[in-house]
Design an enzyme around this catalytic site. Structure first.
Site, PDB file in Angstrom:
ATOM      1  N   GLY A 136       6.321  -6.636  -0.582  1.00  9.75           N
ATOM      2  CA  GLY A 136       5.688  -6.582   0.736  1.00  9.75           C
ATOM      3  C   GLY A 136       6.590  -7.008   1.934  1.00  9.75           C
ATOM      4  O   GLY A 136       7.627  -6.698   1.674  1.00  9.75           O
ATOM      5  N   SER A 137       5.856  -7.262   2.996  1.00  7.60           N
ATOM      6  CA  SER A 137       6.585  -7.507   3.916  1.00  7.60           C
ATOM      7  C   SER A 137       7.220  -8.822   4.240  1.00  7.60           C
ATOM      8  O   SER A 137       6.769  -9.863   3.322  1.00  7.60           O
ATOM      9  CB  SER A 137       5.500  -7.584   5.330  1.00  7.60           C
TER      10      SER A 137
ATOM     11  N   LYS B 155      -2.481  -7.731  -8.392  1.00  7.96           N
ATOM     12  CA  LYS B 155      -3.281  -7.626  -6.873  1.00  7.96           C
ATOM     13  C   LYS B 155      -2.801  -6.535  -6.282  1.00  7.96           C
ATOM     14  O   LYS B 155      -1.770  -6.833  -5.305  1.00  7.96           O
ATOM     15  CB  LYS B 155      -3.474  -8.893  -6.114  1.00  7.96           C
ATOM     16  N   PRO B 156      -3.238  -5.296  -6.347  1.00  9.01           N
ATOM     17  CA  PRO B 156      -2.813  -4.197  -5.417  1.00  9.01           C
ATOM     18  C   PRO B 156      -3.341  -4.549  -3.877  1.00  9.01           C
ATOM     19  O   PRO B 156      -4.187  -5.320  -3.565  1.00  9.01           O
ATOM     20  CB  PRO B 156      -3.453  -2.814  -6.151  1.00  9.01           C
TER      21      PRO B 156
ATOM     22  N   TRP C 272       0.761  -1.491   0.068  1.00  8.23           N
ATOM     23  CA  TRP C 272      -0.106  -0.017   0.072  1.00  8.23           C
ATOM     24  C   TRP C 272       0.984   1.263  -0.041  1.00  8.23           C
ATOM     25  O   TRP C 272       0.381   2.401  -0.174  1.00  8.23           O
ATOM     26  CB  TRP C 272      -0.945  -0.013   1.264  1.00  8.23           C
TER      27      TRP C 272
ATOM     28  N   CYS D 123      10.014   1.349   1.632  1.00  9.32           N
ATOM     29  CA  CYS D 123      11.103   0.198   2.038  1.00  9.32           C
ATOM     30  C   CYS D 123      12.456   0.598   2.102  1.00  9.32           C
ATOM     31  O   CYS D 123      13.184   0.393   3.213  1.00  9.32           O
ATOM     32  CB  CYS D 123      10.857  -0.936   1.019  1.00  9.32           C
TER      33      CYS D 123
ATOM     34  N   GLU E 158      10.557  -8.820  -3.207  1.00  9.19           N
ATOM     35  CA  GLU E 158      11.217  -7.555  -2.935  1.00  9.19           C
ATOM     36  C   GLU E 158      10.578  -7.329  -1.655  1.00  9.19           C
ATOM     37  O   GLU E 158       9.119  -6.763  -1.342  1.00  9.19           O
ATOM     38  CB  GLU E 158      10.774  -6.392  -3.691  1.00  9.19           C
TER      39      GLU E 158
END
Ligand code: NAD
Length: 476
Positions: free
Chosen positions: A209-210, A161-162, A137, A265, A231
């Protein structure tokens, strides 16, 4: 898991003013089939033909800029960063459209000799038919398209897919994409269940993402036996050497830690400063931090936007409270403020920190600058490397040579010298994610595109094939 419409929170008002319609796994599979059917014609356009369509996509996004910007501003609560994000995406599309034909031509070999007499070879490239992208996000548009554009340029179809936290930009982006003939690109709404279904439906997965979700995606990709580019998060250190100008170093730290409210990030999240300049550096950083304003009440009124994701604000508050309980001192900021229903934090400077604290070990994703002194360079390097993450880092010194001598000792995939967080602005240089910060080929540099190609070697016998006797004892 609920599949019905889900409320989406507005980061400036806290109100649930939008509904998310998650696509169920059957819907994901159907969308994947539709895109797969479009892909052969897209690949057949050739590199130049696809580049023309990508230029058309760039123009279409530019035409749809107003509704796209409005949606992204509501998704993220920020105007200036949204403008930069859209500009950056337009730049990415133009650059890949320009570079792809040359990169694709270079990846093919028409005819070459081998070590085996009489045998020659050629290499033909074959794009993965369907690439999946799962995005976070923090930069919704940029991270939805940063892998998708080179995949399209390579000849793949792409299903994105956001994040469910920021879905409003999907409709205006799809409106822009639908004006480009034959473009095999779709963005679907949903959360974890939709993302998991996507991994099962594609031939290559790009995940941003995480680390926690990255591990799940890596396992799912292994089960589906598809390659994955992951990533993930970071806890980027910045080392300020004794020769550095503390005022200039404070400028760099503030910008790299607080832009986009630290929700990036490659944000600087740990600052190590030579003892000799620790006090003037902290003083300069606090002075600068106190001059930063919140972008409130109207968008465009100030510098820092709200937290996009409510849970993130609570995480940052928890890390700070724990650090203070363990002896840390907050010089400025450090409070989650509720303004008009949104959650905000001013730039926060913390000293008295230690590596046992979550603030120094976990990703923070807020405008928080913990500063720690070091005695000598080996100690600075050891502190910087004492992390589960290895995304990027920064070194500031009087000269680039001095900074570089330290940079090469850091366990990180990209190190900015006499600046910080340059990876957000520079995509030319290929880099690896070290440690838990990622896995798989780089999205930067030429590999950003070539990772989407399979190679088919054509091995040409120009003489006589070896008989069985050549492989048996009789021939010896
Ligand atoms: P997240 O991991 O919570 O979610 C990312 C995406 O994964 C979302 O779209 C989510 O719906 C989806 N997802 C959740 N569970 C899933 C599952 N089981 N299977 C498939 N998909 C699933 O991350 P976030 O909170 O949205 O984003 C912030 C994180 O992203 C931070 O850690 C940040 O460092 C990282 N990030 C990394 C980079 C990079 O380039 N390395 C860039 C930006 C953000």
């Amino acid at each position: 898991m609920s599949r019905g419409p889900l409320p989406v929170r507005n980061p400036r008002t806290g109100a649930a003013d939008h509904l998310l319609h998650p696509l169920d796994p059957e819907g994901v599979a159907a969308e994947a089939r539709r895109l797969r059917a479009l892909q052969p014609a897209w690949a057949a356009l050739g590199a130049e033909g696809r580049a023309l369509r990508l230029h058309a996509l760039k123009e279409s996004i530019a035409r749809h800029r107003a509704p796209l910007a409005a949606a992204l501003e509501t998704d993220t609560g920020r105007r200036a960063v949204t403008a930069l994000e859209i500009d950056s995406v337009l730049g990415i599309i133009g650059r890949w459209a320009g570079r792809a034909p040359g990169l694709l031509a270079a990846a093919e070999v028409a005819d070459a000799a081998t070590a085996m007499p009489g045998v020659r070879y050629g290499i033909r490239i074959d794009p993965y038919p369907l690439v999946g992208v799962i995005a976070p996000w923090n930069f919704p548009l940029l991270l939805a398209l940063t892998d998708a554009i080179p995949a399209l340029a390579a000849g793949c179809a792409v299903l994105v897919k956001p994040s469910e936290v920021t879905p409003r930009f999907i409709a205006p982006l799809m409106a822009a994409a639908s004006e480009v003939e034959g473009l095999p690109l779709a963005l679907v709404e949903g959360g974890a269940e939709t993302g998991a279904a996507l991994v099962d439906a594609v031939d290559f997965i790009c995940f941003t993402g995480s680390v926690e979700t990255g591990r799940k995606v890596a396992k799912a990709a292994a089960r589906a036996f598809v390659p994955a580019s992951l990533e993930l998060g970071g806890k980027d250190p910045m080392i300020v050497l004794e020769s550095a100008d503390p005022e200039a170093a404070a400028d760099i730290a503030l910008s790299a830690s607080c832009r986009a409210t630290g929700q990036a990030c490659q944000s600087i999240e740990r600052i190590y400063v030579a003892e000799a300049i620790f006090a003037p550096f902290v003083e300069a950083l606090v002075r600068r931090a106190e001059a930063v304003t919140l972008d409130w009440p109207e968008m465009g009124d100030g510098d820092l936007g709200p937290f996009i994701f409510e849970a993130q604000a609570h995480k940052v508050a928890r890390q700070l409270a724990e650090a203070v309980a363990e002896g840390a001192r907050i010089h400025t900021g450090g409070v989650v403020e509720t303004l008009g229903g949104g959650l905000w934090m001013r730039p926060t400077v913390v000293t008295g920190v230690r590596h046992g604290m979550a603030l120094m070990r976990e990703e923070t994703f807020g405008p928080v600058m913990p500063v720690m002194p070091f005695r000598d360079v080996p100690e600075a390097v050891a502190l910087a490397n004492d992390s589960a993450f290895g995304l990027s880092a920064a070194v500031v010194a009087a000269t680039l040579e001095e900074a570089e001598a330290v940079a090469v000792q850091l366990e990180a995939g990209a190190v900015s010298l006499n600046d910080a967080a340059l990876t957000a602005l520079v995509s030319d240089a290929e880099k690896s994610a070290f440690k838990a910060s990622g896995l798989g080929p780089s999205r930067m540099g030429a590999s950003g595109l070539t990772r989407f190609l399979r190679r088919r070697a054509l091995l040409r016998q120009t003489g006589r094939a070896l008989p069985l006797a050549a492989f048996s004892g009789r021939g010896r």
